[in-house]
Design a protein around this motif. Structure first.
Motif, PDB file in Angstrom:
ATOM      1  N   UNK A  46       0.833  -1.212   0.000  1.00 41.69           N
ATOM      2  CA  UNK A  46       0.000   0.000   0.000  1.00 41.69           C
ATOM      3  C   UNK A  46       0.862   1.255   0.000  1.00 41.69           C
ATOM      4  N   UNK A  47       2.019   1.186   0.669  1.00 50.04           N
ATOM      5  CA  UNK A  47       2.899   2.360   0.747  1.00 50.04           C
ATOM      6  C   UNK A  47       3.472   2.731  -0.622  1.00 50.04           C
ATOM      7  N   UNK A  48       3.528   1.758  -1.536  1.00 49.80           N
ATOM      8  CA  UNK A  48       4.050   2.027  -2.883  1.00 49.80           C
ATOM      9  C   UNK A  48       2.934   2.414  -3.858  1.00 49.80           C
ATOM     10  N   UNK A  49       1.707   2.352  -3.375  1.00 48.55           N
ATOM     11  CA  UNK A  49       0.576   2.711  -4.232  1.00 48.55           C
ATOM     12  C   UNK A  49       0.311   1.696  -5.324  1.00 48.55           C
ATOM     13  N   UNK A  50       0.788   0.457  -5.129  1.00 51.95           N
ATOM     14  CA  UNK A  50       0.576  -0.572  -6.144  1.00 51.95           C
ATOM     15  C   UNK A  50      -0.176  -1.771  -5.570  1.00 51.95           C
ATOM     16  N   UNK A  51      -1.042  -1.492  -4.616  1.00 58.46           N
ATOM     17  CA  UNK A  51      -1.824  -2.534  -3.944  1.00 58.46           C
ATOM     18  C   UNK A  51      -3.180  -2.637  -4.628  1.00 58.46           C
ATOM     19  N   UNK A  52      -3.481  -3.795  -5.208  1.00 55.98           N
ATOM     20  CA  UNK A  52      -4.738  -3.956  -5.939  1.00 55.98           C
ATOM     21  C   UNK A  52      -5.522  -5.153  -5.421  1.00 55.98           C
ATOM     22  N   UNK A  53      -6.810  -4.961  -5.240  1.00 56.61           N
ATOM     23  CA  UNK A  53      -7.674  -6.082  -4.877  1.00 56.61           C
ATOM     24  C   UNK A  53      -8.131  -6.784  -6.145  1.00 56.61           C
ATOM     25  N   UNK A  54      -8.603  -8.006  -5.970  1.00 57.76           N
ATOM     26  CA  UNK A  54      -9.181  -8.739  -7.102  1.00 57.76           C
ATOM     27  C   UNK A  54     -10.362  -7.956  -7.672  1.00 57.76           C
ATOM     28  N   UNK A  55     -11.111  -7.314  -6.784  1.00 61.71           N
ATOM     29  CA  UNK A  55     -12.281  -6.533  -7.218  1.00 61.71           C
ATOM     30  C   UNK A  55     -11.845  -5.357  -8.095  1.00 61.71           C
ATOM     31  N   UNK A  56     -10.714  -4.704  -7.725  1.00 63.32           N
ATOM     32  CA  UNK A  56     -10.173  -3.603  -8.543  1.00 63.32           C
ATOM     33  C   UNK A  56      -9.862  -4.087  -9.951  1.00 63.32           C
ATOM     34  N   UNK A  57      -9.153  -5.220 -10.029  1.00 62.47           N
ATOM     35  CA  UNK A  57      -8.670  -5.723 -11.311  1.00 62.47           C
ATOM     36  C   UNK A  57      -9.820  -6.210 -12.185  1.00 62.47           C
ATOM     37  N   UNK A  58     -10.730  -6.993 -11.590  1.00 67.23           N
ATOM     38  CA  UNK A  58     -11.801  -7.583 -12.396  1.00 67.23           C
ATOM     39  C   UNK A  58     -12.884  -6.582 -12.772  1.00 67.23           C
ATOM     40  N   UNK A  59     -12.801  -5.347 -12.212  1.00 65.00           N
ATOM     41  CA  UNK A  59     -13.704  -4.281 -12.675  1.00 65.00           C
ATOM     42  C   UNK A  59     -13.254  -3.787 -14.049  1.00 65.00           C
ATOM     43  N   UNK A  60     -11.989  -4.055 -14.386  1.00 64.10           N
ATOM     44  CA  UNK A  60     -11.430  -3.550 -15.644  1.00 64.10           C
ATOM     45  C   UNK A  60     -11.048  -4.669 -16.619  1.00 64.10           C
ATOM     46  N   UNK A  61     -10.763  -5.847 -16.065  1.00 66.20           N
ATOM     47  CA  UNK A  61     -10.267  -6.954 -16.886  1.00 66.20           C
ATOM     48  C   UNK A  61     -11.167  -8.174 -16.703  1.00 66.20           C
ATOM     49  N   UNK A  62     -11.447  -8.869 -17.792  1.00 65.69           N
ATOM     50  CA  UNK A  62     -12.210 -10.112 -17.746  1.00 65.69           C
ATOM     51  C   UNK A  62     -11.539 -11.061 -16.750  1.00 65.69           C
ATOM     52  N   UNK A  63     -12.267 -11.552 -15.738  1.00 66.93           N
ATOM     53  CA  UNK A  63     -11.659 -12.455 -14.748  1.00 66.93           C
ATOM     54  C   UNK A  63     -11.000 -13.680 -15.376  1.00 66.93           C
ATOM     55  N   UNK A  64     -11.520 -14.131 -16.528  1.00 71.26           N
ATOM     56  CA  UNK A  64     -10.903 -15.293 -17.186  1.00 71.26           C
ATOM     57  C   UNK A  64      -9.528 -14.949 -17.756  1.00 71.26           C
ATOM     58  N   UNK A  65      -9.339 -13.692 -18.143  1.00 71.64           N
ATOM     59  CA  UNK A  65      -8.017 -13.255 -18.599  1.00 71.64           C
ATOM     60  C   UNK A  65      -7.052 -13.258 -17.413  1.00 71.64           C
TER      61      UNK A  65
END
Length: 471
Positions: free
Chosen positions: A274-293
């Motif tokens: 989180x301190x590097x600002x590169x902390x992503x949840x699965x929910x963050x990612x799958x809001x933008x990318x197909x979960x199958x990808x």
């Protein structure tokens, strides 16, 4: 099948304890927030292991826990002014949604630590009775040096561990804050603090130590020696080392025959934080990318290699998956024609058998999903060439079923696309999303974006408004 066993540091032939059956225990998440993308890697990797063993005809008892009592959960509960149980139940539900999105099969059993407290108390008492544990003012410690095999999984020397603890331990003992007999001893049971959930035990009102939970739950839901214990490599020491110590000290039998650990996931080449600002949840990612990808990307690299997660690499994985999906769609379309095998096609049926042979050979080599996917691409190239020349519906069906078998059933990557939405419905959802954003209901706006993405619709926010296209 050969598995790289962390304990022996070499690949070993996998031989289950009971022929035809496999018991697997995988350490699950601590549920105080949405799961992050690093949590997703072991979920996907070991779900794929489970699927492959089922594909090879094994009956698999797959147990993965939820740690629902922990300092982080308590901290979150105190911040929000709600009971710890409310936090854990909320995020267990959210975790299940993310697992479903990633096509991770529900475990045979998903035990929760708070529901297994009596068994944990019983295990602690057994360790005390065997002189492997002792109590000091309500805290129960495991007597680490009483277990001669300590360090055998992590390959750490106990004397080197002792020297690393010595200076810090000396300071604690001088100040009277530490009551351990030995600085290497670890906590099995700890007394409650103000505002913490607690349970009655012979030693104090309190709660179990983290390491204790998995020993109890694996024993209860699999029993005896485990065939495979798995998790992220960050758990090797001290968590899995301590599990072995307390389990084998209590039961006088091998805790697990094979240990499998996936390597870390990095974000753009750096450790996720989180301190590097590169902390992503699965929910963050799958809001933008197909979960199958996402799932396909995770499996494109061998599980024991570090995985670098970046937008570019995920986009490349999406392009690669698109090639497989396009081939699958063409085969499905051709198969619907229903024409029988043409003269000379009997020999071509062997392409499907060859795929399965190469795929299984890769997976038998320590779950090498990267090589297994290479075999899929080799098959797709050959099939596309055959499609260009023209093949019967029957042969197309054989090829399609072979592709679905390895990609969907084993790798867990769905190939069939969602039914396309009509343009009117897309515009209606975009309008709803726009209103949600105006009302600062960003959760609903993200939900709509994700829904559209799952249906193959990509949104682009521009100065002129929202533009959309079919992926």
């Amino acid at each position: 099948m050969r598995i790289f066993n962390t304990m022996t540091r070499q690949k070993q032939e996998f031989v289950p304890i009971e022929p035809g059956k496999v018991g697997i225990y995988v350490c699950g998440p601590t549920v105080y927030d949405f799961i992050h993308i690093g949590n997703a890697r072991p979920m996907i990797v070991f779900d794929t292991l489970r699927r492959y063993l089922m594909h090879r005809g094994y009956e698999v008892n797959y147990v993965s826990n939820f740690t629902d009592v922990d300092d982080k959960i308590i901290k979150r509960a105190n911040e929000e002014g709600v009971p710890a149980e409310q936090i854990s139940e909320k995020y267990i539900a959210e975790c299940r949604k993310d697992m479903e999105a990633l096509n991770v099969l529900p475990a045979t059993t998903h035990p929760q630590a708070t529901k297994e407290i009596p068994d944990m108390i019983s295990l602690v008492q057994t360790l005390i009775d065997k002189d492997h544990a002792y109590e000091k003012n309500g805290t129960v410690y495991f007597r680490t040096r009483s277990f001669s095999g300590y360090g055998k999984l992590s390959h750490k020397n106990i004397d080197e561990l002792e020297s690393g603890h010595r200076d810090a331990a000396h300071q604690l003992k001088v100040s009277g804050e530490d009551e351990k007999e030995d600085p290497l001893d670890f906590v099995l049971w700890k007394p409650k603090k103000e505002g913490e959930p607690c349970w009655q035990s012979p030693w104090s009102e309190g709660r179990p130590g983290w390491h204790l939970e998995c020993s109890c739950m694996s024993a209860k839901y699999i029993g005896g020696t485990l065939d495979i214990h798995a998790g992220g490599e960050d758990l090797i020491f001290p968590h899995h080392e301590n599990e072995i110590a307390q389990s084998e000290a209590a039961h006088d039998q091998t805790f697990a025959n094979y240990w499998m650990h996936n390597a870390f996931l990095k974000i753009n080449g750096e450790k996720m934080a989180k301190s590097l600002g590169n902390f992503f949840t699965v929910r963050d990612i799958t809001a933008k990318v197909d979960p199958m990808v996402v799932r396909f990307f995770m499996l494109s690299v061998h599980y024991r290699r570090a995985l670098n997660f970046s937008e570019e690499l995920v986009a490349d994985a999406g392009t690669s998956l698109e090639r497989i999906r396009n081939c699958f769609e063409k085969l499905t379309e051709r198969a619907q024609e229903g024409s029988p095998l043409a003269p000379g096609e009997e020999e071509k049926k062997k392409e499907a058998d060859l795929l399965l042979t190469k795929f299984d050979a890769a997976m038998d080599d320590d779950l090498n999903t990267a090589d297994a996917i290479s075999a899929v691409f080799e098959f797709v190239r050959a099939v596309n060439a055959s499609l260009a020349e023209g093949i019967s519906g029957e042969l197309a069906g054989i090829y399609r079923d072979a592709l679905a078998n390895v990609m969907e059933d084993v790798l867990g990557v769905k190939l069939a696309r969602e039914v396309e939405l009509p343009s009117e419905e897309i515009e209606q959802l975009i309008a709803e999303r726009t209103e949600a954003r105006k009302a600062k209901n960003f959760a609903r706006a993200d939900e709509i974006r994700k829904l559209l993405l799952e249906k193959g619709i990509v949104l682009e926010d521009t100065r002129e408004g929202v533009k959309w296209k079919r992926a």
